[in-house]
Design a protein around this motif. Sequence first.
Motif, PDB file in Angstrom:
ATOM      1  N   LYS A 206       0.833  -1.207   0.000  1.00 57.14           N
ATOM      2  CA  LYS A 206       0.000   0.000   0.000  1.00 57.14           C
ATOM      3  C   LYS A 206       0.863   1.250   0.000  1.00 57.14           C
ATOM      4  O   LYS A 206       0.599   2.203  -0.737  1.00 57.14           O
ATOM      5  N   ASP A 207       1.913   1.251   0.808  1.00 62.96           N
ATOM      6  CA  ASP A 207       2.785   2.423   0.924  1.00 62.96           C
ATOM      7  C   ASP A 207       3.919   2.415  -0.088  1.00 62.96           C
ATOM      8  O   ASP A 207       4.691   3.383  -0.145  1.00 62.96           O
ATOM      9  N   GLN A 208       4.046   1.311  -0.853  1.00 64.13           N
ATOM     10  CA  GLN A 208       5.170   1.180  -1.804  1.00 64.13           C
ATOM     11  C   GLN A 208       6.500   1.441  -1.085  1.00 64.13           C
ATOM     12  O   GLN A 208       7.352   2.210  -1.538  1.00 64.13           O
ATOM     13  N   GLN A 209       6.674   0.790   0.035  1.00 65.92           N
ATOM     14  CA  GLN A 209       7.824   1.028   0.897  1.00 65.92           C
ATOM     15  C   GLN A 209       9.090   0.399   0.329  1.00 65.92           C
ATOM     16  O   GLN A 209       9.123  -0.795   0.020  1.00 65.92           O
ATOM     17  N   ILE A 210      10.146   1.192   0.205  1.00 71.61           N
ATOM     18  CA  ILE A 210      11.429   0.658  -0.243  1.00 71.61           C
ATOM     19  C   ILE A 210      12.576   1.057   0.691  1.00 71.61           C
ATOM     20  O   ILE A 210      13.727   0.688   0.449  1.00 71.61           O
ATOM     21  N   GLN A 211      12.263   1.793   1.759  1.00 68.51           N
ATOM     22  CA  GLN A 211      13.288   2.210   2.709  1.00 68.51           C
ATOM     23  C   GLN A 211      13.106   1.465   4.034  1.00 68.51           C
ATOM     24  O   GLN A 211      11.996   1.425   4.576  1.00 68.51           O
ATOM     25  N   PHE A 212      14.195   0.884   4.537  1.00 71.43           N
ATOM     26  CA  PHE A 212      14.155   0.130   5.786  1.00 71.43           C
ATOM     27  C   PHE A 212      15.418   0.406   6.594  1.00 71.43           C
ATOM     28  O   PHE A 212      16.456   0.801   6.047  1.00 71.43           O
ATOM     29  N   GLY A 213      15.329   0.169   7.884  1.00 73.05           N
ATOM     30  CA  GLY A 213      16.467   0.229   8.779  1.00 73.05           C
ATOM     31  C   GLY A 213      16.284  -0.814   9.864  1.00 73.05           C
ATOM     32  O   GLY A 213      15.255  -1.507   9.910  1.00 73.05           O
ATOM     33  N   PRO A 214      17.237  -0.932  10.777  1.00 75.23           N
ATOM     34  CA  PRO A 214      17.153  -1.974  11.802  1.00 75.23           C
ATOM     35  C   PRO A 214      15.957  -1.837  12.738  1.00 75.23           C
ATOM     36  O   PRO A 214      15.567  -2.814  13.387  1.00 75.23           O
ATOM     37  N   PHE A 215      15.355  -0.649  12.812  1.00 76.62           N
ATOM     38  CA  PHE A 215      14.217  -0.441  13.703  1.00 76.62           C
ATOM     39  C   PHE A 215      12.891  -0.331  12.941  1.00 76.62           C
ATOM     40  O   PHE A 215      11.865   0.035  13.523  1.00 76.62           O
ATOM     41  N   SER A 216      12.900  -0.651  11.659  1.00 77.08           N
ATOM     42  CA  SER A 216      11.679  -0.584  10.861  1.00 77.08           C
ATOM     43  C   SER A 216      10.672  -1.629  11.318  1.00 77.08           C
ATOM     44  O   SER A 216      11.041  -2.725  11.772  1.00 77.08           O
ATOM     45  N   GLU A 217       9.397  -1.316  11.186  1.00 77.89           N
ATOM     46  CA  GLU A 217       8.351  -2.291  11.478  1.00 77.89           C
ATOM     47  C   GLU A 217       8.329  -3.368  10.401  1.00 77.89           C
ATOM     48  O   GLU A 217       8.679  -3.140   9.249  1.00 77.89           O
ATOM     49  N   GLY A 218       7.911  -4.561  10.806  1.00 77.45           N
ATOM     50  CA  GLY A 218       7.629  -5.609   9.842  1.00 77.45           C
ATOM     51  C   GLY A 218       8.813  -6.416   9.372  1.00 77.45           C
ATOM     52  O   GLY A 218       8.692  -7.182   8.416  1.00 77.45           O
TER      53      GLY A 218
END
Length: 267
Positions: free
Chosen positions: A134-146
């Motif tokens: 839904k959010d088209q998420q492509i950015q993550f880090g060690p504290f990201s959800e999911g």
Amino acid sequence: MKKRSSSLIISTYNWPEALGLVLESLKNQTVLPDEVLIADDGSTAETKNLITKISEDIKIPIHHIWHEDVGFTKATILNKAIARAQGEYIVQVDGDCIMHPNFVKDHLMFSSENCYLYGSRVNIQKAHLDTLFKDQQIQFGPFSEGIKKRTRAIYSPFLGQFYKANHQFSKKFRGCNTSYFKSDFVAINGYNEDFKGWGREDSELALRFHNNGLKSRRLRYRGIVYHIFHIEKSKSRLELNNDIELRTINEKLSWTENGIDKYLKVL
């Protein structure tokens, strides 16, 4: 970083939603490859249409290498795609693995003669998929959800420098995050196309790299991908694939008879 011509290989099969996110992460790379080849193991026209649309927004060539769907033949389609690659250096990722912005840069930075690289894979959990798409998420880090395996999401050039090349094959190797010189791949005749169905085609390739004298280097804290959860593929041929790999180990094979050479001859 030594300038090398490079080809990014993305394998895919009938999951355009995931491939779309991978290609969005391509747009976000700090260093782009010279070309992209999408190794498509028989997807429907929906994938082709996606690639055509996204190609308009990416300023490097994107080639769609497709063959008919005859079951899981990932080794074959990868050989076909890599045979077409113009780059001196191959960076390989799966079509369900979103790339960290420095993914391509890291692989090119640490590329060295007589060595292949492999990086870390962070797992995106099933419960996060609705939000992801839904959010088209492509950015993550060690504290990201999911996500799980959070330490693998730590990006640290300082910590990464302590991982050196060696002659040992690692069970942490994954074909969804690896790179090598095309000449080294051709020298062992690429993937063994006797592999049908899920399992062992990647690790067997790496074992033959070692049998041919290559070292490996783990890109820990560098070269990160984020693997999108999916239902596991059928493992009905795993026992047969295990037997192929065991033969490579026991006989110290470096060459496969059923490999990339058949496609190189017709280019």
